[in-house]
Scaffold this motif. Sequence first.
Motif, PDB file in Angstrom:
ATOM      1  N   VAL A  75      49.215  17.010  41.660  1.00 11.55           N
ATOM      2  CA  VAL A  75      48.259  17.455  40.956  1.00 11.55           C
ATOM      3  C   VAL A  75      46.498  16.882  41.772  1.00 11.55           C
ATOM      4  CG1 VAL A  75      47.171  17.251  38.784  1.00 11.55           C
ATOM      5  CG2 VAL A  75      49.654  17.872  38.484  1.00 11.55           C
ATOM      6  N   ASP A 111      53.364  15.692  39.747  1.00 11.61           N
ATOM      7  CA  ASP A 111      53.298  14.730  39.330  1.00 11.61           C
ATOM      8  C   ASP A 111      51.371  14.662  39.628  1.00 11.61           C
ATOM      9  OD1 ASP A 111      51.845  11.894  41.013  1.00 11.61           O
ATOM     10  OD2 ASP A 111      51.478  12.598  43.155  1.00 11.61           O
ATOM     11  N   LEU A 127      46.619  15.344  44.242  1.00 14.71           N
ATOM     12  CA  LEU A 127      46.407  14.628  44.586  1.00 14.71           C
ATOM     13  C   LEU A 127      47.743  13.906  45.151  1.00 14.71           C
ATOM     14  CD1 LEU A 127      42.997  11.803  45.420  1.00 14.71           C
ATOM     15  CD2 LEU A 127      44.141  13.825  46.917  1.00 14.71           C
ATOM     16  N   LEU A 174      47.868   9.003  39.483  1.00 14.96           N
ATOM     17  CA  LEU A 174      46.964   9.064  40.251  1.00 14.96           C
ATOM     18  C   LEU A 174      46.337   9.923  40.713  1.00 14.96           C
ATOM     19  CD1 LEU A 174      48.082   5.496  40.948  1.00 14.96           C
ATOM     20  CD2 LEU A 174      46.483   6.072  39.186  1.00 14.96           C
ATOM     21  N   ASN A 186      43.742  12.772  35.441  1.00 14.28           N
ATOM     22  CA  ASN A 186      44.609  13.370  36.729  1.00 14.28           C
ATOM     23  C   ASN A 186      45.822  13.694  35.547  1.00 14.28           C
ATOM     24  OD1 ASN A 186      47.634  12.492  38.480  1.00 14.28           O
ATOM     25  ND2 ASN A 186      45.568  14.558  39.701  1.00 14.28           N
TER      26      ASN A 186
HETATM   27  K   LIG Z   1      48.650  12.959  41.380  1.00 14.83           K
END
Ligand SMILES: [K+]
Length: 534
Positions: A179, A147, A181, A150, A77
């Motif tokens: 990004v 973001d 989730l 994660l 991620n």
């Molecule tokens: K993310």
Amino acid sequence: MIPRRRLPQTGTPRGTMIPIVTAEQMRLLDDQTITQAHVPSLVLMERAGAGVVTQLEALYGPMAGKSVAILCGKGNNGGDGFVVARLLRRKKARVQVLLLTPPSELSRDAKTMYQRFQRTAGQAAVTRPVDAQGLQQRLRTSDLVVDAILGTGLSTGVTGLYRDAIEAINTAARPTVAVDLPSGLHADSGAILGAAVRADLTVTFGLPKVGLYCGAGIECSGQVRLVDIGIPAPFVDAIGSRLLLLTDRAARTALPARRPSSHKGTYGHVGIIAGSVGKTGAAAMAALAALRIGTGLVTAAVPSSVNDVLEAKLLEAMTLPMPETKARTFARSGLDRLLAFAGARDAVAIGPGLTTHPETVELVQEFVKRVDKPCVLDADALNALAGKASLLTECKRPPIITPHPGEMARLEAEATTQSVNEDRLGTATRFARERGVFVILKGARTVIARPDGLAAICPTGNPGMATAGTGDALTGMVGGLLAQGLSPWDAACTATYFHGLAGDLAAQQFGQAGMITRDLIRQIPHALAPITHT
Ligand SMILES: [K+]
Ligand SMILES: NC(=O)C1=CN([C@@H]2O[C@H](COP(=O)(O)OP(=O)(O)OC[C@H]3O[C@@H](n4cnc5c(N)ncnc54)[C@H](O)[C@@H]3O)[C@@H](O)[C@H]2O)[C@@H](O)CC1
């Protein structure tokens, strides 16, 4: 535009809906694409990052001159985040990467992308924040926050610097893009593990993840956009997901074509059984919405003394007075007439504004068992079945039910509104299977489930629709599409999609607080117009 996916033909618009997957399924698809379709993982990552940039520009305009903070974690991620950083820099954005892990701990692909970014941007473009304060300072002055901490790899509760970073993002409250989730959101359950980013936009890769549409995912994901990273369709087919995302294409494909030689009879006649004293609006709105979704003829059966009111409210729809109780609700004695009424129509919608008068309840219970037409049951028709869901299994044809969480809870003795809301997907799917009905469980991210356990999630709709009468409009639309000959599944999915889209258009016009159901109904034709809505 969401890419069309090939799926096994099932005789439904399923072929144009998009499978929603778990983290494990997505990992398998990524692996197969890398090892069997020979697409290098770095190529997938590059496509993912490029997709984020495209979506950023679509939502926030040109990136040149914008100050963008990109928070990267140690896994892939984070790797996507470095790609976004490199591509945004090329577009002349002022990019700052906040790296939350020592570079030595980055995953192999993330490290490669980190090095590529650093080669072009230099050391100063990467900061290693050490505490919450430093993070907050950086974020406060950013135009955009990305973001990439994660994604699907989240396995345990978030702690330490990762948690500080997530909290700093939420405190800064800058436009935030997740990004794949929102970090901290579990990809399968939509649960928050420790802390989770509240994003305005989530750009997800390959296929949408279940967690974006359930639990806290509903609040945390914001708008969800899907990026095609080139997962071959046969791999997607083989996954056989039982959860699908409704698409604009699927909804439009299901709509009946208007043929040149057609007449109003071609587009069906729906009977609406609704209304009582004080609740004539419910019948009127259901009737109007049925007309607006293209139904040829609409007749509202109403308690006799409110018939004149409906005559005045409705112009295009017909009305039929029915026997009534002293309380001016439908009377038990009208059963045979109501059954004859239903028998002469192509489909029936029953429930809005009926009240729970004991005689009316009795009438509904009998009617539901004996009616032999495609049927949608809503509101007080569902309340008449409170704690008696077993009556649904006695229906001659599987009906569509359209409960909100409260009505859903009342149907099943041991359920509560809270327990329904905590597991919307599970509740709708279980109920559809056990009772052999089609369920439209209303609320944010409406779930549609069918008796074989297949379920779909509706991406349209907004909180402005939390206003009196929107449910009546949905019932009219479902009934109208049943009358036009759609299967219960197609009618349920298509009505829900356009109901939400019309609500989104109404909110654009009047704002979420000010919009009312009549605005939504007026927007149905615009929702149906074959133009692309974003
Ligand atoms: K993310
Ligand atoms: N080839 C692929 O598989 C692709 C993956 N992509 C991206 O890769 C992501 C998945 O990558 P990864 O599997 O590396 O996983 P993540 O990048 O989501 O993070 C996993 C890393 O974080 C650690 N971790 C898990 N929970 C944690 C916690 N609570 N606190 C701190 N660290 C934690 C894990 O041990 C692991 O090292 C996707 O979400 C997507 O963004 C995309 O690049 C598209 C292609």
